[in-house]
Motif scaffolding. Structure first.
Motif, short mmCIF file in Angstrom:
data_model
loop_
_atom_site.label_atom_id
_atom_site.label_comp_id
_atom_site.label_asym_id
_atom_site.label_seq_id
_atom_site.Cartn_x
_atom_site.Cartn_y
_atom_site.Cartn_z
N ILE A 91 0.83 -1.20 0.00
CA ILE A 91 0.00 0.00 0.00
C ILE A 91 0.87 1.26 0.00
O ILE A 91 0.48 2.30 -0.54
CB ILE A 91 -0.96 -0.02 1.21
CG1 ILE A 91 -1.93 1.17 1.17
CG2 ILE A 91 -0.19 -0.04 2.51
CD1 ILE A 91 -2.79 1.24 -0.05
N MET A 92 2.07 1.17 0.59
CA MET A 92 2.96 2.33 0.57
C MET A 92 3.41 2.64 -0.85
O MET A 92 3.49 3.81 -1.24
CB MET A 92 4.17 2.07 1.48
CG MET A 92 3.84 1.98 2.96
SD MET A 92 5.33 1.65 3.94
CE MET A 92 4.70 1.85 5.61
N ARG A 93 3.71 1.61 -1.62
CA ARG A 93 4.10 1.83 -3.02
C ARG A 93 2.91 2.37 -3.82
O ARG A 93 3.08 3.24 -4.68
CB ARG A 93 4.64 0.53 -3.62
CG ARG A 93 5.99 0.14 -3.07
CD ARG A 93 6.56 -1.09 -3.77
NE ARG A 93 5.89 -2.31 -3.36
CZ ARG A 93 6.14 -2.97 -2.24
NH1 ARG A 93 7.07 -2.53 -1.42
NH2 ARG A 93 5.49 -4.07 -1.94
N ALA A 94 1.71 1.85 -3.52
CA ALA A 94 0.52 2.35 -4.22
C ALA A 94 0.26 3.82 -3.90
O ALA A 94 -0.17 4.59 -4.77
CB ALA A 94 -0.69 1.50 -3.84
N ASP A 95 0.51 4.21 -2.64
CA ASP A 95 0.38 5.62 -2.27
C ASP A 95 1.41 6.47 -3.00
O ASP A 95 1.09 7.51 -3.59
CB ASP A 95 0.58 5.79 -0.76
CG ASP A 95 -0.65 5.45 0.06
OD1 ASP A 95 -1.75 5.45 -0.51
OD2 ASP A 95 -0.50 5.19 1.26
N ALA A 96 2.66 6.05 -2.95
CA ALA A 96 3.75 6.89 -3.45
C ALA A 96 3.67 7.11 -4.95
O ALA A 96 3.97 8.21 -5.43
CB ALA A 96 5.10 6.27 -3.07
N ILE A 97 3.28 6.09 -5.71
CA ILE A 97 3.37 6.21 -7.17
C ILE A 97 2.48 7.32 -7.70
O ILE A 97 2.82 7.98 -8.69
CB ILE A 97 3.02 4.85 -7.85
CG1 ILE A 97 3.41 4.88 -9.32
CG2 ILE A 97 1.55 4.53 -7.67
CD1 ILE A 97 4.88 5.03 -9.56
N ARG A 98 1.36 7.60 -7.05
CA ARG A 98 0.46 8.64 -7.55
C ARG A 98 1.14 10.01 -7.52
O ARG A 98 0.85 10.87 -8.35
CB ARG A 98 -0.85 8.64 -6.74
CG ARG A 98 -0.72 9.06 -5.30
CD ARG A 98 -1.94 8.69 -4.46
NE ARG A 98 -2.08 7.25 -4.36
CZ ARG A 98 -3.07 6.63 -3.72
NH1 ARG A 98 -4.02 7.35 -3.14
NH2 ARG A 98 -3.12 5.32 -3.66
#
Length: 800
Positions: free
Chosen positions: A70-77
């Protein structure tokens, strides 16, 4: 070329692959339905990493190092919007109207989450007046805010909470410190977030949602509960300690890399089928949660064999509705079979070469089976157990990490090496586990977060069995704030119900539990002890020439045999005649007491102003902690107890030691008051208020330690007189009795912030984490009047 100032008509969404869950597809389609002229791109995990590799390769070490997907999903945006611009929306965000009406003429548009979310515990503890959602963001490309965000991502990437590292709390702080706030538009919650989360609904009741004013709505599908058919939560870079043995002989130990085995599987190495085995009986609610855990597993080749001998068909219907071919339900007639016999039934129905015990009332991390199979295959083992498990007692609002042992319920074993379960109604898995360890090549993995052992009041064993596990736990979270924080962290990976979290934070159940804990924490005043164990009295001294004569007189007046008392003194940084006085009295002390240790060491602490000033507390108390620890290391030898006693205490009863020993507690303090029956002097001894966990403590953090005003969330001993012996949440060091073995086992005075506490308060927190409670005797008084400077300070505070 001038920078683009408009938000381009491009919609971004992300998912692990190109096939989002069907339940979210209609919401994803709504963006194209209401914005037909906009472009659309669904980014997969592979797309995201390739994009960063091409355009932001410097960020990859942070991105790959995030422990949660979820951290990667947050950051990519935050990178997609910087590079392309456009609109990002989570897959559980539904568009209600064309968004150009709220985006035209703006450069960067975000929305506030509902006001109710600011009243949740985590938001209050951080002092947020608003929370900026990160589920909907629209931006022009190259907005300077994104460079600011990228810098802050690097600074925050080690924070343990997703909310703080990459999520809404992170984004809120970034907005509040943005370099060009004038070009940022933050819409009210009625525009984008008209619905509150299930957690907030459970806590505060249903909230009216005004959809007429909303352009979109966030459905909060994954915010507070993982009871979804969404993507398994895959971590990266995790390593676990392991021990391997063959027929009880240790073979190897080290660190297990889950990523290494994943690479082997990706290269074509076999992943044998694992049959998860569940025995259940009319416990549909807990079994459904365990089934959700099964369906979230990251290991690819699984089946779940469910054997039920109850009368209800609710679980059978639920499984049928799921339509998951991997789950097979077998109903047996209710003929009173033992649990051992029913477990054998599941084994006989298993088709995989490996079996995994899957109890119907416990919770399992998505990576449980994958981690244990990685250990088995990497080390050529026949079985795997977890060394420790997480313990959860919802009714008592407690979480813990267990002691180390072979946890039977965590077993994954080759089916052909599994002995039959004995026909016992409980404890049937213990002899099986013992036989497997005795006869097989076994690997044990220390990853307690993979298995959560739940006490729900209807377990096979009674509550006293569970209480014993908590008594020897290696880490415990029982305070309201710490417990809720841990539960919310669990909810990011496990199907924790919103009601469980809400009742942990506040509400009737929590209030009753708090009151019950307070009742349990009070005992009658004990009688003085009759035995006289060896005692070490330790006292730091600095500029103590005025106090030393009285200190020694009171020590001699103790009704305790001097041949059982050792004395340790550390003098340092004195500017008066303290060093000379100590040298004068040393020969007499050595003749009077069993043993005397005099240590001379300067720590370089000279205060220019009053010692109570908040700005110097961390340095002052850090030095005091170092003084105490150094004195302890030099003076403690064979004594059974350590009594810490301040040199400027002016009075205590002659049977002080016997009365403290009579408490029969490993850590106990008397009541340090300014006068007989007067107010408390040592405010480092306190009991937290029942609702202390719901207060905003962060506003009183200074230099990393909590420095709240008197009475904020804390009750002192002058308000607790008449309660005999009671458990406290912190202790002071004016007079403090500690069992010496606790110090020998590593209990010290932290010279740095430990859970935002330091020195004696930090010692109490460390003791709690070691499984030891602190106690106080409110009616046993030690006197410490205010000195002249302190009286002036107290009067100034009173006037203000």
């Amino acid at each position: 070329m001038p920078a683009q100032k408009e938000i381009p008509a491009l919609i971004h969404q992300t998912w692990k692959d190109a096939d989002p869950p069907p339940k979210w597809q209609k919401w994803a389609d709504s963006w194209r339905l209401h914005n037909p002229d906009w472009g659309y791109r669904l980014w997969t995990d592979a797309d995201n990493r390739a994009f960063l590799q091409e355009h932001y390769p410097w960020f990859l070490p942070v991105y790959d190092g995030y422990p949660e997907a979820i951290m990667r999903a947050d950051a990519i945006r935050y990178f997609l919007l910087d590079h392309f611009g456009g609109l990002y929306a989570d897959l559980d965000f539904e568009c209600l109207s064309p968004v150009s009406e709220i985006l035209d003429g703006h450069e960067l548009v975000l929305g506030c989450e509902p006001e109710a979310h600011t009243r949740l515990l985590l938001a209050r503890r951080r002092g947020f007046g608003r929370i900026i959602g990160n589920a909907f963001i629209a931006s022009r490309p190259g907005h300077p805010f994104w460079a600011h965000v990228h810098r802050r991502l690097v600074g925050a990437h080690k924070l343990p909470s997703t909310l703080d590292a990459t999520g809404p709390f992170f984004l809120t702080r970034a907005i509040d410190s943005a370099p060009e706030p004038g070009s940022i538009t933050v819409l009210g919650p009625e525009v984008l977030y008209p619905e509150v989360s299930p957690y907030a609904t459970e806590l505060f009741g249903p909230q009216d949602a005004d959809y007429d004013r909303a352009y979109a709505v966030h459905h909060w599908s994954g915010s507070w509960t993982c009871d979804t058919d969404g993507a398994p939560r895959i971590s990266a870079g995790k390593r676990f300690p392991f021990w391997a043995s063959q027929e009880l002989h240790q073979l190897a130990d080290g660190m297990l890399s889950l990523d290494a085995q994943r690479r082997r599987w990706a290269s074509g190495a076999p992943a044998p089928t694992v049959s998860c085995l569940m025995v259940t009986k009319d416990r549909s609610a807990t079994a459904r949660r365990a089934i959700t855990c099964f369906r979230n597993q990251t290991y690819p080749n699984l089946e779940l064999v469910v054997v039920e001998d109850g009368t209800s068909d609710a679980l059978e219907q639920h499984i049928r509705d799921l339509g998951d071919s991997r789950i097979r339900h077998h109903r047996l007639p209710p003929e009173g079979r033992t649990l051992g016999e029913l477990r054998n039934e599941t084994v006989e129905r298993a088709t995989g070469p490996y079996v995994c015990q899957w109890d119907d009332d416990d919770l399992y991390d998505p990576e449980r089976v994958e981690t244990q199979m990685a250990a088995i295959l990497a080390l050529g083992a026949e079985a795997c157990f977890l060394v420790r498990e997480r313990l959860w007692w919802p009714a008592r609002h407690k979480l813990a990490i267990s002691c180390a042992r072979v946890w039977e319920g965590s077993m994954v074993c080759a089916k052909d090496r599994l002995p039959r379960y004995p026909a016992q109604r409980r404890g049937e898995d213990t002899p099986v586990a013992e036989e497997v360890v005795r006869t097989c090549r076994v690997v044990q993995v220390d990853a307690p977060e993979l298995y959560t052992y739940v006490c729900h009041g209807n377990n096979t064993f009674n509550e006293s069995h569970f209480a014993e596990h908590f008594d020897v736990a290696t880490e415990i979270w029982a305070e309201p704030g710490a417990y809720t924080e841990q539960l919310l962290a669990m909810a990011t990976r496990l199907p924790i119900e919103p009601a469980d979290i809400a009742h942990a934070e506040t509400g009737p159940a929590a209030a009753r539990a708090s009151e019950r804990r307070q009742r349990e924490a009070v005992e009658p005043a004990p009688a003085p002890a009759s035995e006289r164990p060896l005692l070490l009295v330790l006292t730091p001294v600095k500029d103590a020439a005025t106090f030393l004569p009285g200190y020694l007189d009171r020590l001699r007046a103790l009704d305790y045999p001097r041949e059982a008392i050792s004395l340790g003194l550390l003098e340092g940084d004195s500017r008066d005649t303290t060093p000379e006085l100590l040298q004068q009295v040393l020969p007499g002390l050595e003749a009077e007491y069993r043993r005397v240790t005099l240590v001379r060491r300067d720590f370089g602490l000279q205060l220019a102003g009053p010692r109570w000033e908040p700005g110097i507390q961390r340095r002052r108390r850090s030095v005091l902690a170092k003084v105490r620890n150094h004195l302890l290391s030099r003076a403690l030898t064979d004594e059974e107890w350590v009594l810490w006693l301040d040199v400027d205490v002016t009075g205590y009863p002659t049977d002080l030691v016997q009365r403290l020993l009579g408490a029969r507690k490993d850590i106990v303090v008397p009541h340090c008051a300014t006068a007989p029956g007067g107010p408390t002097y040592d405010l480092n001894t306190f009991v937290l208020h029942p609702r202390a966990g719901t207060l905003n403590w962060s506003q009183w953090l200074r230099d990393g330690i909590l420095q709240p005003p008197r009475g904020f969330g804390r009750t002192y001993l002058d308000e607790l007189r008449g309660q005999g012996l009671l458990r406290v949440d912190s202790v002071g060091g004016t007079a403090l009795l500690v069992r010496a073995d606790l110090h020998r086992e590593g209990l010290t005075f932290p010279p740095f912030p430990y859970q935002h506490l330091i020195e004696t308060e930090g010692l109490a927190a460390m003791a709690r984490d070691m499984g030891t409670a602190c106690w106080a005797l409110p009616d046993l008084e030690v006197l410490h009047p205010h000195h002249a400077q302190e009286v002036a300070h107290s009067e100034a505070v009173s006037l203000s």
